[in-house]
Design a protein around this motif. Structure first.
Motif, PDB file in Angstrom:
ATOM      1  N   GLU A 132      -4.214  -4.651  -2.503  1.00 34.62           N
ATOM      2  CA  GLU A 132      -4.335  -4.230  -1.109  1.00 34.62           C
ATOM      3  C   GLU A 132      -2.958  -3.961  -0.497  1.00 34.62           C
ATOM      4  O   GLU A 132      -2.777  -2.989   0.265  1.00 34.62           O
ATOM      5  CB  GLU A 132      -5.059  -5.310  -0.297  1.00 34.62           C
ATOM      6  CG  GLU A 132      -6.555  -5.434  -0.604  1.00 34.62           C
ATOM      7  CD  GLU A 132      -6.819  -6.280  -1.820  1.00 34.62           C
ATOM      8  OE1 GLU A 132      -7.993  -6.446  -2.169  1.00 34.62           O
ATOM      9  OE2 GLU A 132      -5.838  -6.754  -2.444  1.00 34.62           O
ATOM     10  N   ALA A 135      -1.702  -0.657  -1.910  1.00 33.74           N
ATOM     11  CA  ALA A 135      -2.421   0.468  -1.296  1.00 33.74           C
ATOM     12  C   ALA A 135      -1.956   0.687   0.140  1.00 33.74           C
ATOM     13  O   ALA A 135      -1.769   1.829   0.583  1.00 33.74           O
ATOM     14  CB  ALA A 135      -3.927   0.207  -1.341  1.00 33.74           C
ATOM     15  N   SER A 136      -1.776  -0.374   0.848  1.00 33.02           N
ATOM     16  CA  SER A 136      -1.323  -0.244   2.224  1.00 33.02           C
ATOM     17  C   SER A 136       0.076   0.352   2.299  1.00 33.02           C
ATOM     18  O   SER A 136       0.377   1.202   3.147  1.00 33.02           O
ATOM     19  CB  SER A 136      -1.342  -1.626   2.892  1.00 33.02           C
ATOM     20  OG  SER A 136      -0.841  -1.543   4.206  1.00 33.02           O
ATOM     21  N   GLU A 138       1.481   2.299   0.078  1.00 38.47           N
ATOM     22  CA  GLU A 138       1.408   3.715  -0.299  1.00 38.47           C
ATOM     23  C   GLU A 138       0.887   4.560   0.853  1.00 38.47           C
ATOM     24  O   GLU A 138       1.403   5.652   1.112  1.00 38.47           O
ATOM     25  CB  GLU A 138       0.510   3.881  -1.523  1.00 38.47           C
ATOM     26  CG  GLU A 138       1.131   3.368  -2.808  1.00 38.47           C
ATOM     27  CD  GLU A 138       0.181   3.505  -3.992  1.00 38.47           C
ATOM     28  OE1 GLU A 138       0.629   3.409  -5.136  1.00 38.47           O
ATOM     29  OE2 GLU A 138      -1.042   3.721  -3.753  1.00 38.47           O
ATOM     30  N   ALA A 139      -0.108   4.096   1.523  1.00 44.21           N
ATOM     31  CA  ALA A 139      -0.655   4.846   2.649  1.00 44.21           C
ATOM     32  C   ALA A 139       0.381   5.019   3.744  1.00 44.21           C
ATOM     33  O   ALA A 139       0.507   6.107   4.346  1.00 44.21           O
ATOM     34  CB  ALA A 139      -1.895   4.117   3.187  1.00 44.21           C
ATOM     35  N   TYR A 142       2.965   7.768   2.529  1.00 46.12           N
ATOM     36  CA  TYR A 142       2.475   9.147   2.592  1.00 46.12           C
ATOM     37  C   TYR A 142       2.246   9.609   4.033  1.00 46.12           C
ATOM     38  O   TYR A 142       2.457  10.790   4.350  1.00 46.12           O
ATOM     39  CB  TYR A 142       1.196   9.290   1.785  1.00 46.12           C
ATOM     40  CG  TYR A 142       1.429   9.211   0.286  1.00 46.12           C
ATOM     41  CD1 TYR A 142       2.257  10.148  -0.352  1.00 46.12           C
ATOM     42  CD2 TYR A 142       0.844   8.211  -0.479  1.00 46.12           C
ATOM     43  CE1 TYR A 142       2.486  10.061  -1.725  1.00 46.12           C
ATOM     44  CE2 TYR A 142       1.059   8.124  -1.838  1.00 46.12           C
ATOM     45  CZ  TYR A 142       1.889   9.049  -2.461  1.00 46.12           C
ATOM     46  OH  TYR A 142       2.134   8.964  -3.808  1.00 46.12           O
ATOM     47  N   ASN A 143       1.897   8.745   4.882  1.00 45.44           N
ATOM     48  CA  ASN A 143       1.723   9.100   6.289  1.00 45.44           C
ATOM     49  C   ASN A 143       3.078   9.428   6.918  1.00 45.44           C
ATOM     50  O   ASN A 143       3.212  10.409   7.668  1.00 45.44           O
ATOM     51  CB  ASN A 143       1.052   7.951   7.036  1.00 45.44           C
ATOM     52  CG  ASN A 143       0.786   8.316   8.483  1.00 45.44           C
ATOM     53  OD1 ASN A 143       0.082   9.284   8.786  1.00 45.44           O
ATOM     54  ND2 ASN A 143       1.364   7.532   9.393  1.00 45.44           N
TER      55      ASN A 143
END
Length: 520
Positions: A132, A135-136, A138-139, A142-143
């Motif tokens: 988690e 993933a957080s 990475e998000a 990319y944002n």
């Protein structure tokens, strides 16, 4: 024929006619006199009293219990001990019997160990960076990258064109909405019309399109680009930090293992708990079907428990009477085993589905019994009277004292103050009598009945009454009588027949037979 013979013939005819009328008068007086002597009114009276009146519905059935439990073990096994005997009173939650629990205890211990192992594996996995977190991160990276690229490349020609087209469409829609609104603006309820809502929506859309177009044609400032670049660098650094953590699949698998271990432990504990039969409610043990050391299957009833403190009667009511039965009605129950005892209770349920017995349709009615005064047991045969209607402290008169005349009901009341006192005065021609009938009608209804004269001579008078509730033997008097009145219970019909029979038995004198049949 000479005048002398004519004279003799006239004298003979006169004697015959005179004798005929004298004979009929003799029969009438003698019949009434005989009837008066035959009609004994001393034991054919009743006193109007106050009392209770009930209309009941009767049924037959048996005694049951409000609650009954047939207890079984959830799994097969050997019975280790029986903790109760037949007839014992127990409380809710009290142990009744217990299976051998040695294996079940081992299964609980095994399930606890499996759970601890699953939890340890999950903790080891979670000590590293989680999926988690990766993933957080990475998000976020990319944002930040998307925002930075958008700033340094904006505004694009396509973005400006799209914003301008959207603004033009919003403006056209606003004009149309305004025009539609203006056509109905004079109406007093304009705020409630759809044109008003459409104009409001179009205005909001236009303002939004204006803001987007203004944003699209403006270029980002140096400060905005610098801030976006800083956010991108921070997001990239954070992603690289957490990259070495566990994958989401590993974490999910370990978490599922923990949940499965927890469920297995709960099942093992429940099986151990179910190895002991416990009373679900306060009651009495009525059956014990196993012995210690006996192997018992999962479907075999080990103990039967009844709530003998809350007994019921199940009465079977005929379909023609069940419509009068309702929940809450009082019931009186008698038992064949205790014929001198009366049990009381109330209807708690009227079955919807019938019970057909030998072609007779019956409906079971459940009665909750009050504390019985005798040792009642389930299965005893009983009879019940359900009080469908009841009235207290009402004037009562026997049904046999009532006589119907047309649409009226009459009773004969003993006059107060002596024989024949307070009799209704003889009405003049065409006038109605005291009971609401013309003189001619009264003669036809009462005077034509020989018993009426006997009742008058005995001091009775006719009185019209209004009735209320009635049973098979008594009726409620709403008006027309008072408490303490004495009424006749003599049957007018049977007495009249007896009088007619007595009159018919009288024979005419012999000398009338010589001249023909006497008419009656």
């Amino acid at each position: 024929m000479s005048k002398k013979w004519w004279l003799v013939l006239l004298i003979v005819i006169a004697l015959i006619v005179g004798g005929y009328f004298a004979y009929n008068r003799l029969i009438g007086n003698g019949g009434t006199s005989a009837q008066t002597e035959a009609l004994d009114l001393s034991n054919q009276t009743a006193v109007v009293k106050r009392g209770s009146l009930r209309i009941t519905v009767e049924g037959t059935g048996d005694i049951t219990t409000a609650r009954e439990a047939s207890l079984t073990f959830s799994s097969s096994g050997k019975v280790e001990e029986m903790l109760v005997e037949q007839g014992d009173r127990v409380e809710a939650g009290q142990p009744l019997a217990r299976q051998d629990t040695s294996i079940l205890k081992l299964k609980v211990a095994q399930a606890e160990a499996s759970l601890q192992s699953a939890q340890a594996h999950l903790e080891d996995l979670m000590a590293q960076p989680s999926a988690e977190d990766v993933a957080s991160a990475e998000a976020a990276y990319y944002n930040a990258l998307e925002q930075y690229n958008k700033l340094i490349n904006s505004p694009t020609e396509d973005e400006v064109t799209v914003a301008r087209v959207a603004l033009e469409k919003a403006e056209t829609a606003l004009q149309k909405a305004q025009s539609a609104y203006d056509r109905v603006a004079y109406k007093p309820n304009i705020a409630m019309l759809p044109q008003a809502q459409n104009l409001q929506n179009a205005t909001l859309d236009y303002e939004k399109a204006q803001a987007q177009y203004k944003q699209a044609i403006e270029k980002p400032s140096v400060e905005e680009i610098a801030a976006a670049k800083s956010n991108l660098e921070k997001a990239k650094a954070h992603l690289e930090t957490v990259k070495s953590g566990p994958s989401a699949e590993d974490v999910t698998a370990k978490q599922a293992s923990v949940k499965q271990a927890e469920a297995n432990l709960e099942i093992a504990k429940q099986n151990l708990e179910d190895a002991t039969l416990k009373a679900p409610f306060d009651g009495t043990v009525v059956e014990v079907n196993v012995e210690p050391g006996e192997y018992i299957g999962a479907n075999k009833v080990a103990v039967v428990l009844d709530d003998l403190d809350h007994l019921q009667a199940t009465l079977y009511i005929d379909e023609t009477d069940v419509g009068q039965v309702a929940v809450g009605q009082k019931v009186v129950v008698t038992l064949d085993a205790f014929p001198d005892a009366e049990l009381t209770g109330k209807v708690s349920e009227v079955a919807i589905e019938p019970h057909v017995q030998s072609g007779v349709v019956l409906y079971p009615v459940t009665v909750d019994l009050d504390n019985p005064p005798v040792p009642v047991r389930p299965g005893m045969t009983c009879d019940g009277q359900i009080v469908a209607q009841s009235k207290e402290n009402v004037l009562l008169v026997p049904l046999k004292a009532l006589h119907s005349f047309g649409n009226r009901t009459i009773v004969f009341v003993k006059s107060k103050g002596g024989e024949g006192a307070n009799l209704p005065a003889r009405p003049r021609k065409g006038q109605r009598s005291g009971i609401g009938t013309p003189t001619g009608e009264r003669k036809g209804e009462f005077a034509s009945n020989p018993v009426f004269k006997v009742l008058l001579e005995a001091g009775f008078r006719p009185a019209r009454v209004e009735l209320g509730m009635m049973t098979d033997t008594q009726a409620e008097v709403v008006s027309g009588l008072s408490e303490g009145d004495v009424v006749s219970t003599a049957s007018l019909e049977s007495s009249a027949k007896n009088s007619g029979t007595a009159s018919a038995n009288k024979k005419p004198p012999l000398f009338f037979k010589a001249f023909g049949r006497v008419r009656r």
